[in-house]
Design an enzyme around this catalytic site. Structure first.
Site, PDB file in Angstrom:
ATOM      1  N   GLU A   1      -6.072  -5.031   1.846  1.00 38.30           N
ATOM      2  CA  GLU A   1      -5.264  -5.389   3.020  1.00 38.30           C
ATOM      3  C   GLU A   1      -5.780  -6.681   3.665  1.00 38.30           C
ATOM      4  O   GLU A   1      -5.047  -7.376   4.349  1.00 38.30           O
ATOM      5  CB  GLU A   1      -5.262  -4.252   4.050  1.00 38.30           C
ATOM      6  CG  GLU A   1      -4.390  -3.064   3.684  1.00 38.30           C
ATOM      7  CD  GLU A   1      -2.890  -3.276   3.980  1.00 38.30           C
ATOM      8  OE1 GLU A   1      -2.544  -4.070   4.870  1.00 38.30           O
ATOM      9  OE2 GLU A   1      -2.073  -2.634   3.298  1.00 38.30           O
TER      10      GLU A   1
ATOM     11  N   CYS B   1      -4.292   4.226  -6.581  1.00 39.77           N
ATOM     12  CA  CYS B   1      -3.896   3.787  -5.236  1.00 39.77           C
ATOM     13  C   CYS B   1      -3.134   2.490  -5.438  1.00 39.77           C
ATOM     14  O   CYS B   1      -3.601   1.609  -6.171  1.00 39.77           O
ATOM     15  CB  CYS B   1      -5.122   3.554  -4.363  1.00 39.77           C
ATOM     16  SG  CYS B   1      -4.735   2.796  -2.762  1.00 39.77           S
TER      17      CYS B   1
ATOM     18  N   ASP C   1       5.262   2.757   1.563  1.00 40.70           N
ATOM     19  CA  ASP C   1       3.805   2.886   1.408  1.00 40.70           C
ATOM     20  C   ASP C   1       3.213   2.809   2.813  1.00 40.70           C
ATOM     21  O   ASP C   1       3.910   2.469   3.781  1.00 40.70           O
ATOM     22  CB  ASP C   1       3.266   1.728   0.539  1.00 40.70           C
ATOM     23  CG  ASP C   1       1.739   1.749   0.403  1.00 40.70           C
ATOM     24  OD1 ASP C   1       1.176   2.834   0.182  1.00 40.70           O
ATOM     25  OD2 ASP C   1       1.105   0.683   0.538  1.00 40.70           O
ATOM     26  N   SER C   2       1.914   3.072   2.908  1.00 42.04           N
ATOM     27  CA  SER C   2       1.240   2.934   4.202  1.00 42.04           C
ATOM     28  C   SER C   2       1.143   1.465   4.622  1.00 42.04           C
ATOM     29  O   SER C   2       0.946   1.173   5.794  1.00 42.04           O
ATOM     30  CB  SER C   2      -0.167   3.525   4.113  1.00 42.04           C
ATOM     31  OG  SER C   2      -0.889   2.862   3.094  1.00 42.04           O
TER      32      SER C   2
ATOM     33  N   HIS D   1      -2.779   0.055  -3.662  1.00 40.66           N
ATOM     34  CA  HIS D   1      -3.456  -1.146  -3.165  1.00 40.66           C
ATOM     35  C   HIS D   1      -4.393  -1.765  -4.215  1.00 40.66           C
ATOM     36  O   HIS D   1      -4.777  -2.921  -4.082  1.00 40.66           O
ATOM     37  CB  HIS D   1      -4.299  -0.812  -1.922  1.00 40.66           C
ATOM     38  CG  HIS D   1      -3.521  -0.764  -0.652  1.00 40.66           C
ATOM     39  ND1 HIS D   1      -2.674   0.264  -0.335  1.00 40.66           N
ATOM     40  CD2 HIS D   1      -3.445  -1.637   0.391  1.00 40.66           C
ATOM     41  CE1 HIS D   1      -2.133   0.035   0.845  1.00 40.66           C
ATOM     42  NE2 HIS D   1      -2.586  -1.107   1.305  1.00 40.66           N
TER      43      HIS D   1
ATOM     44  N   CYS E   1       3.065   5.237  -2.717  1.00 42.54           N
ATOM     45  CA  CYS E   1       1.769   5.480  -2.108  1.00 42.54           C
ATOM     46  C   CYS E   1       1.245   6.783  -2.702  1.00 42.54           C
ATOM     47  O   CYS E   1       1.891   7.830  -2.562  1.00 42.54           O
ATOM     48  CB  CYS E   1       1.937   5.614  -0.594  1.00 42.54           C
ATOM     49  SG  CYS E   1       0.440   6.123   0.267  1.00 42.54           S
TER      50      CYS E   1
HETATM   51  N1  DGL Z   1      -1.577   2.606  -1.003  1.00 41.60           N
HETATM   52  C1  DGL Z   1      -1.891   3.933  -0.692  1.00 41.60           C
HETATM   53  C2  DGL Z   1      -2.108   4.786  -1.912  1.00 41.60           C
HETATM   54  O1  DGL Z   1      -1.562   4.490  -2.959  1.00 41.60           O
HETATM   55  C3  DGL Z   1      -2.776   4.306   0.437  1.00 41.60           C
HETATM   56  C4  DGL Z   1      -3.758   3.416   1.056  1.00 41.60           C
HETATM   57  C5  DGL Z   1      -4.152   3.974   2.402  1.00 41.60           C
HETATM   58  O2  DGL Z   1      -3.304   3.884   3.291  1.00 41.60           O
HETATM   59  O3  DGL Z   1      -5.252   4.536   2.545  1.00 41.60           O
HETATM   60  O4  DGL Z   1      -2.772   5.783  -1.871  1.00 41.60           O
END
Ligand code: DGL
Length: 287
Positions: free
Chosen positions: A169, A203, A26-27, A205, A89
């Site tokens: 985050e 997402c 993931d990022s 996150h 991600c």
């Molecule tokens: N967690 C990521 C996603 O599912 C991306 C969050 C990001 O880096 O902007 O899209």
């Protein structure tokens, strides 16, 4: 290019392959929500998780940059020896899944978009689904397309909520400020007679914001994410490829990699993983 797969049917090679870890990236720490579900579904499997924290967020970057980053993350994991790759991600999966599949045709690669679409369709009754995601995922129309492929009758509203990534985050998952930001993005979306009955967290996150979202959203709205359905898709894929670890009593390990900030990764990552994570457990690498 090293792909940790054998095609010669050799028994011991196949056994060795089954014991390789599953790569997940993931990022940042968001993909740990998917890792959590993967570990619950496949406790005997080992994982190597890469969070590209040095280049987070992906959601505001161009698709070309995201494809480049995702390719570098995948190459790093493949070089370490993995039997499958999970793109935990949505932004990377929406931009780079076909490119990674073309680059590693023998490697099972699972993204989070299709499983997320399936999760939403499994719970909606009205066929009206709201998706919240990053700017990149929304601009790509990733969920609109994925849901339409599965059910043409579904109506999908996609809303980019990029600040949610920063909140997550930061470990800000509850409280007044979080709720106000949620309202700022989502007010109006659920107040009409034709409002969606399902909110898909597009997402990885966003699941840590679930309880704050619950406080703000009308009671009838069901919140779903792709973590469990992705874990299920990975389990099915490994099974069909004969790649499931067959030592059922084994307790698999996790190796954590990040491209920046081990202490921050461990601190915030423990919220996502739902278990303590020490700085010393996170290796910083360059991709
Ligand atoms: N967690 C990521 C996603 O599912 C991306 C969050 C990001 O880096 O902007 O899209």
């Amino acid at each position: 290019m090293t792909v940790a797969l054998s095609s010669d049917g050799n028994h011991s090679a196949a056994m060795a392959q089954r014991h390789l870890p599953i790569g997940v990236f993931d990022s940042g720490v968001g993909g740990l929500t998917v890792l959590h579900a993967l570990r619950e579904a496949l406790p005997q499997e080992s994982f190597v998780y890469l969070g590209d924290t040095a280049r987070l967020p992906y959601g505001t970057k161009s698709p070309e940059s995201v494809v480049r980053y995702a390719t570098q993350c995948a190459a790093t994991l493949v070089a370490r020896g993995i039997k499958a790759l999970v793109i935990a991600c949505n932004t990377a999966a929406s931009a780079a899944l076909p490119a990674l599949q073309a680059r590693y045709p023998l490697l099972p690669i699972v993204g989070v978009i299709e499983p997320g679409a399936e999760a939403a369709l499994a719970v909606t009754r009205s066929m009206r689904i709201a998706v919240i995601a990053t700017e990149g995922t929304v601009q790509a129309g990733a969920y609109r397309h994925a849901i339409a492929r599965l059910n043409v009758n579904a109506q999908v509203t996609e809303t980019a909520c990029q600040v949610f990534v920063a909140l997550a985050e930061e470990g800000w998952t509850q409280g007044l400020i979080v709720e106000l930001i949620i309202r700022q993005y989502l007010d109006g979306l659920f107040s009409t007679a034709q409002a969606p009955d399902t909110l898909l967290l597009g997402c990885t996150h966003f699941p840590v914001l679930r309880s704050a979202l619950r406080t703000v959203l009308p009671e009838n709205v069901v919140i779903v994410d792709s973590a469990q359905t992705t874990a299920l898709a990975v389990a099915k894929r490994l099974q069909s490829e004969g790649l499931l670890c067959d030592e059922l009593n084994r307790h698999g390990s996790v190796h954590f990699l990040a491209t920046d900030g081990a202490a921050r990764f461990a601190r915030v990552g423990s919220i996502f993983l739902g278990m303590p994570l020490e700085t010393s457990e996170v290796d910083i690498i360059d991709v």
